[in-house]
Structure formats: C-alpha cells, structure tokens
Design an enzyme around this catalytic site. Structure first.
Site, PDB file in Angstrom:
ATOM      1  N   ASP A 155       0.985  -1.145  -0.045  1.00 60.68           N
ATOM      2  CA  ASP A 155      -0.037  -0.021  -0.065  1.00 60.68           C
ATOM      3  C   ASP A 155       0.912   1.120  -0.014  1.00 60.68           C
ATOM      4  O   ASP A 155       2.332   1.202   0.217  1.00 60.68           O
ATOM      5  CB  ASP A 155      -0.931  -0.054   1.455  1.00 60.68           C
ATOM      6  CG  ASP A 155      -0.304   0.305   2.471  1.00 60.68           C
ATOM      7  OD1 ASP A 155       0.744   0.701   2.472  1.00 60.68           O
ATOM      8  OD2 ASP A 155      -1.393   0.098   3.305  1.00 60.68           O
TER       9      ASP A 155
ATOM     10  N   ASP B 200      -7.407  -7.400   2.117  1.00 61.78           N
ATOM     11  CA  ASP B 200      -6.403  -7.424   3.185  1.00 61.78           C
ATOM     12  C   ASP B 200      -7.006  -7.044   4.472  1.00 61.78           C
ATOM     13  O   ASP B 200      -7.928  -5.984   4.257  1.00 61.78           O
ATOM     14  CB  ASP B 200      -5.404  -6.453   2.655  1.00 61.78           C
ATOM     15  CG  ASP B 200      -5.683  -5.230   2.978  1.00 61.78           C
ATOM     16  OD1 ASP B 200      -6.363  -4.408   2.266  1.00 61.78           O
ATOM     17  OD2 ASP B 200      -5.131  -4.748   4.045  1.00 61.78           O
TER      18      ASP B 200
END
Lengths: 376, 376
Positions: free
Chosen positions: A92, A271
C-alpha cells in the site's frame, strides 16, 4: 499483470478469476495477509506456504520506508529478495498510515508532511516520491498515494479530499509510466476510489478511477468505522462502475462475514490486519465460529482447535493446549493463533471460489455468515 | 529405558551412546531444548522436528504444576498428549525453581514450602509429592527432588543441604518404586549429585548417588555462577565416579564451549535456556561465532544468517532481514533466532557424536571451542 475471469455466480455479483504476475498466479477471490514490516507478524514464510497457502502478501510503504529504509531494500534487490518471499507482493502507498500513525501531519496540494511515529523525524511524501519508493520496494502491485478520509467526514471535506486524491492519482500515474521496475519484472499500479459514504462522490470517484484505465482498481476509505450497511452500499455502487474485466480490491476489509458480503458485491481482493491482530489477543476464527481462547471454559477442552480446519496444525493441537500458551503469554500461543486465523481466511476465499464455480455460492454464503460469526 | 555405549573417544572421556525410551531413541551426546511450560519458547513442535531435529525436550515440574496445573495434564493423558510432542520428554523436579523463582520459601526436612511467583499462593513440595506430580506429567525421564545450592555456598550449608538431598532421594526412589506410570509407558528416575564446589562433598555425593543404582544419573548445582574451571573440575570428579554404563546428565549447561568441555569429561546429556533466551535478546550462535544481530553493522549485510548451518532457514534468510525483524521487535525475529540457536546446539552435539565415532573429537573440539565463541 493479467486478469482473467473464470466464473460468475448466477445469483450475486461474485466472480472467480485469476491474476497472473511475474511472481506467480493469484486465484481470486483472495485474501492477502498483512506483512506490515515485510513479514506477517508471528508467521514464518514457510508456514504461509505450507499451512496457510497464502498466494500474495501485503507490505506497507510507510513502515518499510522508515524501517529498514528504502536504501536497505534496494540494496537487497527488492522486498522479495529481502524477505525471501517469492510469491506476489502488494504494497500500500502509505496514505492510510500517514494519517493514522504519524505524529504530526500537514496535507498540502504538493503532498503530505509528517513526523515518524518512531523517532519524530520529519518526512515529506509526494505522489511522485511514493511511486519512486514503491518502485524500489518492488512489489508486484503498488498503490496510488491517496488521502484516506476518516469516518465521519463532512461532505465538504470529502469533496475536497477526493479532488486532491484524483489530482495525486494523475501525478502517480504519470510518474509510474515514466519509470520502470529496477528489478526486471513488471509492476502494476492500482488507483483508489475515495468519496467517504456519499453516493454522488463515490460515483464520481469510481468513474474517474475507471477512466484512468489501469490494470486493477481499489476501493479505499471504507472499514474506517462506518456501519457495515454503508460499507456494503458504497462497495456495491463502486463495483457496478469499475470495469468487470479488471480485479477490484476492497482495502482493509474485514471480518469473515464482511469478506463474504464483499465477494457477493463483486470484490476480488481483500486485506486486513484482523486475523493476525486478533490472534495476538486470543481471538480465534474457526469454521464453527469465534473463540476467545483465554476463557476458562477451554482450560480442559481437549478437542482440536478447529476440527474442520484444512490446516493440520489446528487438527493436532487442542484448545486446552493453546489456551495454556495464550494464558501464559507464550509467543507460541500467538504463533499458532495467527496461523489458525490466516488459514481460516484463506480457506474461506478458496471455498468461496469453489462455490462460485459450482454455482452454489449464495446458499453457502448465507449459512457461513451465520456460522463463522457465532460466538462459541 | 536402555542405554548402550557405542563409541569412546581415545583421547578424552567423551563417549557416544544411545538411550532407548518408549517414545523413541536419543543419540548421545544430546542437547535438550527447554520447554519450561511444556513448549519450547517461540518454536513450533514441527520446527523442533524438521529444522532442529530435537530428540528430547525438557519440561518444568514447578511451572507445569502451577500452570496449566497437574489436573489438566492428567486429564489430557500426560504431557505428550497435551503438547502433541511424541518424542521423549524429561521433566526437572522443580527443586531449582522453588529456590530461584518462588517468592517465599521455607526448607524443612519434610519438604519445601513456597509461594507461587505468579499469584503468591502457598504450596508444599515433598519428595513424594514431586514424584506423584511427575508421574502425572508423564515424562520419560523424571528427576529427583533436590536442593540446588547457590554459589557461593559455605561448606557447612553445602554439607547439610547435600545430606538432605540424599535423604530426599531415598524418599523419591521409594515413592517412585511404589508407583507406576498412569499412561502405560515406562518412566525412569535420575538422582542428582550435589555438593557445591567442594571436592570431598562431590565425591561423597557421587558415590551415594551411584549406590542408588538408578538407570541414569545427573549432576546438579553447577553453572550457577561459579568459574568455568570449578564447573569442569567438579564435573570430571563426578563423572569418574558415576558408572560408565549409565547416561550422565549435566543440568543447566551451557555455552557451546561448556557443552564441548562437558562431553570431553564424559557427560552425555545437557539442557540450558541459553540458546532460546539469548535468541530472544538478539544473540545468535553460528558456526562462525557469536553475533549480536541488533548491531548496526548487519543492517545491509545480505549474507545468510549462518551460511554453514544445516538448517535451511538460516541459509535462506539474511542477517539484514533478521536484524530488521529483531530491531523492530517483530516476534518473527525471536522465532528465527530461536530456531537458529537450537539448530546450532543440536548440530554441535550431532557433530561431536560423529567425531567421537571417527576418533577425531579432540582436534575438532579444540578448533570449535575457539571458533564458536568468537564474537563477530
């Protein structure tokens, strides 16, 4: 990266697909264990393969940039070489962490200035810089630098923030296209839909993100405290706009029930820190429901941790043994609990995929949502 | 239990042997990883087998009696069933822990009264009671209840304590012979030589312990702060008295060098918390020497943790990766470090055994003592 759709559930928007990266294939829907600092907490790489069958793990740009530092990962030859994980990785962008973890932050059009939560040192993340860092970290899938709006978030803030996230995205895409992976394999960039819980903003953002025509798309700014109903409403609205032929990633979600609902709405990737974080607090997800393993009631319960688990370790060790370890703060308790929860999550998405292919996803999902969320 | 001697080093008193228990064989010399609470800290059972090749592990009567409690282990069907370790187990008697851990203790001829270090609750250990508890825990090898004298210890105290340890031993043996394993496999009782660092007391104690004619014998009260030279002197003196045809166990020892010296003096079995405890503090034993993995110097060192290790994990992961994990207090750092240290200790005793059989133990030992204790 390639994505192929393999099956579509007849009753919901759930789909089964396959992502192909230079580090191997990912069967979707998929759950990605979170390895904040480049390693999933308390779980060995060999266990991710043998006991959990993780197909892709997640790393954190914010954390990896601060520790061990981009220079170390670059010298190692990228994160795969650094942590010895040879399957796909997603990083990310650090957007979420800048807002949730860093001590002081100033968001400007140019980027986000913040102080490290570790030592207070000052840093400045711009969309371009974050692309450069993620190139060096070398994940197969990298994320655009965005602002993850909090919940609740007033409409005006949400509009302005979304606008900036879109402008930052254009800068991310430009930098991404001007650069290439330093390690010889391909990387792909996912943009992120924002817009808080406002239907018009989510629609506008999803259309903008779709227009960027990247290889996959993500939905951010959800699972930040809003009611589940809002999360599902926004997810559905956005999934209906994002192109069918590309994978959709719902960031930071969630409970087993959230994941099944997300799959039903057309999400392919998930996630969440929940399975590993809750494991470290003694909360176990099993096929029969949720267990607080610290409870006295398990003290002499010699039944397997999860008799139905497809992870051998959970059929071998008993609740009483795990309760003993967790109760005594033995690391091994957190280790076994983490493997248990991740193996349940990966089992769940594998089963969902199977049921989608068989056309039996809807009744199965209905049953599982109740079962998995039962408190034992 | 059976013990057979397979080889004797021509230049030292080192020997290679084989212990046969109902849970399998143990090739000696052997190091026994410590699993205080029934599990080796930070290490999975499957890793003890695959990465470390531990042949026997140790449990702690004092700890297991307090948590999870003898009743739980008994209901489980013994410690092997409780922790799913199907190879041999040894339990120490709790003597050492009563003196080192418990809050308040009173030693009388009848036994030791103490308060739990966990909740202050009052308990009374007699030799008979400790035999009963160890029967219920169900280890293959159980230890006599003794007093482990501290260092330094004045002569008068050492004389009196040794006398009591001997009388307690007679009571242990009596109770042991009157009872049997509740689980159908055989258990054996090792008596413990005491006598502090006094030659005449050690001689007297070793002769008394030998006269009890048990299947194996232990040397206690060493590695408690005395100089290495004293430990070796006492060990040699005692080994020369204890019968050759029975295994000798030097309790709580030690560094890799201590173990090699102990082997040279005729010791067959060792245990110590050092490899696992030091691992949790970032201290690694490798075939090239000792590493403090927290040091800045390893930050960008991408060489394997131990390139010569016979444990695959240590050849795969780099020093830089492990340094990162340990530096960030990730549990996985302690996990990998613990496996590294235990695999080194087990490699060491396997190598010693091989060298004894080949007749090359002495020059190999000389080289290894220097190498293994070098600070890198």
């Amino acid at each position: 990266m390639k994505f192929s759709l393999e099956a579509q559930d007849p009753n919901t928007k759930a789909r089964a697909g396959r992502i192909t990266t230079d580090h191997g294939e990912i069967e979707t829907p998929i759950f990605m264990p979170v390895g904040t600092l480049g390693a999933v907490k308390a779980v060995h790489m060999h266990e991710l393969k043998t006991f959990i069958d993780a197909q892709i793990i997640l790393g954190n740009t914010y954390h990896l940039y601060l520790r061990p530092g981009t220079d170390v990962i670059e010298k190692a030859g990228g994160l795969h070489k650094f942590n010895s994980w040879d399957r796909p990785i997603l990083t990310d962008s650090g957007g979420y962490q800048v807002y949730s973890l860093s001590a002081i932050r100033k968001i400007k059009e140019e980027g986000a200035e913040f102080r490290s939560h570790i030592d207070g040192s000052k840093h400045f993340f711009t969309p371009e810089f974050v692309m450069d860092v993620q190139r060096k970290i070398g994940a197969d899938i990298i994320m655009a630098f965005d602002e993850c709006t909090p919940y609740p978030c007033d409409y005006k803030y949400a509009v302005n923030s979304m606008g900036m996230t879109h402008r930052w995205l254009e800068r991310c895409v430009k930098r991404f296209k001007e650069t290439e992976s330093p390690y010889g394999y391909s990387q792909t960039l996912f943009p992120i839909v924002q817009g808080s819980v406002y239907r018009d903003l989510r629609k506008q953002s999803a259309e903008f993100i779709a227009s960027m025509d990247m290889e996959g798309n993500a939905i951010g700014g959800l699972s930040v405290g809003e009611p589940d109903a809002d999360m599902y409403e926004m997810t559905e609205l956005v999934c209906d706009i994002l192109p069918k032929e590309k994978p959709r990633y719902l960031m930071g979600v969630g409970t087993p029930a959230n994941i099944l609902e997300g799959i039903a709405l057309g999400v392919d990737m998930f996630d969440c820190v929940m399975p590993t974080r809750n494991a470290r607090n003694g909360m176990l997800f099993t096929q029969s429901g949720i267990i607080n393993i610290k409870n006295e009631k398990w003290r002499s319960d010699f039944s397997p941790i999860d008799p139905d688990s497809d992870c051998e370790m959970m059929r071998t060790h008993t609740k009483a043994f795990l309760r003993h370890l967790v109760h005594e703060n033995e690391m091994l308790g957190a280790q076994i609990s983490s493997i248990n929860n991740l193996s349940l999550y990966l089992w769940l998405v594998r089963q969902a995929r199977k049921k989608i292919k068989e056309g039996t996803f809807t009744p199965w999902k209905k049953e599982m949502v109740v079962k998995l969320m039962t408190r034992l």
